[in-house]
Design an enzyme around this catalytic site. Sequence first.
Site, PDB file in Angstrom:
ATOM      1  N   HIS A  33       6.224 -61.103 -21.660  1.00  0.00           N
ATOM      2  CA  HIS A  33       4.655 -61.578 -22.258  1.00  0.00           C
ATOM      3  C   HIS A  33       5.075 -60.466 -24.287  1.00  0.00           C
ATOM      4  CE1 HIS A  33       1.992 -62.406 -18.939  1.00  0.00           C
ATOM      5  NE2 HIS A  33       3.049 -63.697 -19.090  1.00  0.00           N
ATOM      6  N   PRO A  72      -4.005 -53.753  -3.654  1.00  0.00           N
ATOM      7  CA  PRO A  72      -5.258 -54.233  -2.819  1.00  0.00           C
ATOM      8  C   PRO A  72      -5.492 -55.605  -2.209  1.00  0.00           C
ATOM      9  CG  PRO A  72      -5.071 -52.289  -4.454  1.00  0.00           C
ATOM     10  CD  PRO A  72      -3.837 -53.510  -4.466  1.00  0.00           C
TER      11      PRO A  72
END
Length: 254
Positions: free
Chosen positions: A121, A217
């Site tokens: 990107h 997570p």
Amino acid sequence: MTLSIPQEVVRYLREADRVVALTGAGISAESGVPTFRDAQTGLWARYRPEELATPEAFARHPERVWAWYTWRRNLVRQARPNAGHRALARMERLLPSFTLVTQNVDGLHQAAGSQRVIELHGNLMRTVCAAQRHEVSRWEPTPEGQVPRCPRCGSLLRPDVVWFGEPLPAAALQAAVEAARQAQVMLVVGTSGLVHPAASLPLLAAERGAYLVEVNPQETALSGVMDAVLRGPAGTVLPRLVEAVWGAGVLKGW
Ligand code: OAD
């Protein structure tokens, strides 16, 4: 955190010659760079992505877009790589073939010592002009609220990042696709897996038989295709992974 690294993951990494890591904003979260989609603190909390990170937004409100990127540049200038970035830099040295593909534009992988980074990107710190893509390193200061212009062609300046609706840099995408096709193991770290084509790379690797490991997570759009999932922050999980595979001494003095 009581996370232990499954033996199967250790075995795959020990036996692999070709490993690819795909990273997203989550790996830089512990360096103080906000992720994109966190509801409260995420980079898109105030404006929707299409109000800030599209060519249309820049055409309509160039000063707003430039100001947002100036704010992000200042955040990134203060950020330092964390243990997750460093663990990946170490893997590059330990593995016969390791390819790091990132969606991040913050340069923190390179700051941690990774030598070969495929930036899908672009890079926030590079500036180009909107019309010709001239790379520009200096420009005339402008009054607050105005966007500086290219010293060569006079068009507005913009960060050298990929906006929604724009193509990815062709050479980077091609190199990433090639690496994904060849990968025996792919680590997918800190990405929500919502933005394509980056999010297609793990699918491509899996089709070719790669073993996929997610480090995050939270559950993501890609969790379902993973062979193993390590639920925890990259800054903790990745150093543990490196130690589990190559031994505790390997991260000393880094
Ligand atoms: P997102 O903000 O979509 O997702 C960040 C991910 O990081 C989430 O899955 C979090 O659970 C995870 N995460 C948070 N803290 C973490 C930690 N300490 N360790 C590991 N993971 C953690 O960011 P990206 O997936 O990178 O594109 O977004 C992809 C692209 O969409 C970006 O490159 C950007 C964006 O809009 C452009 O601007 C073109």
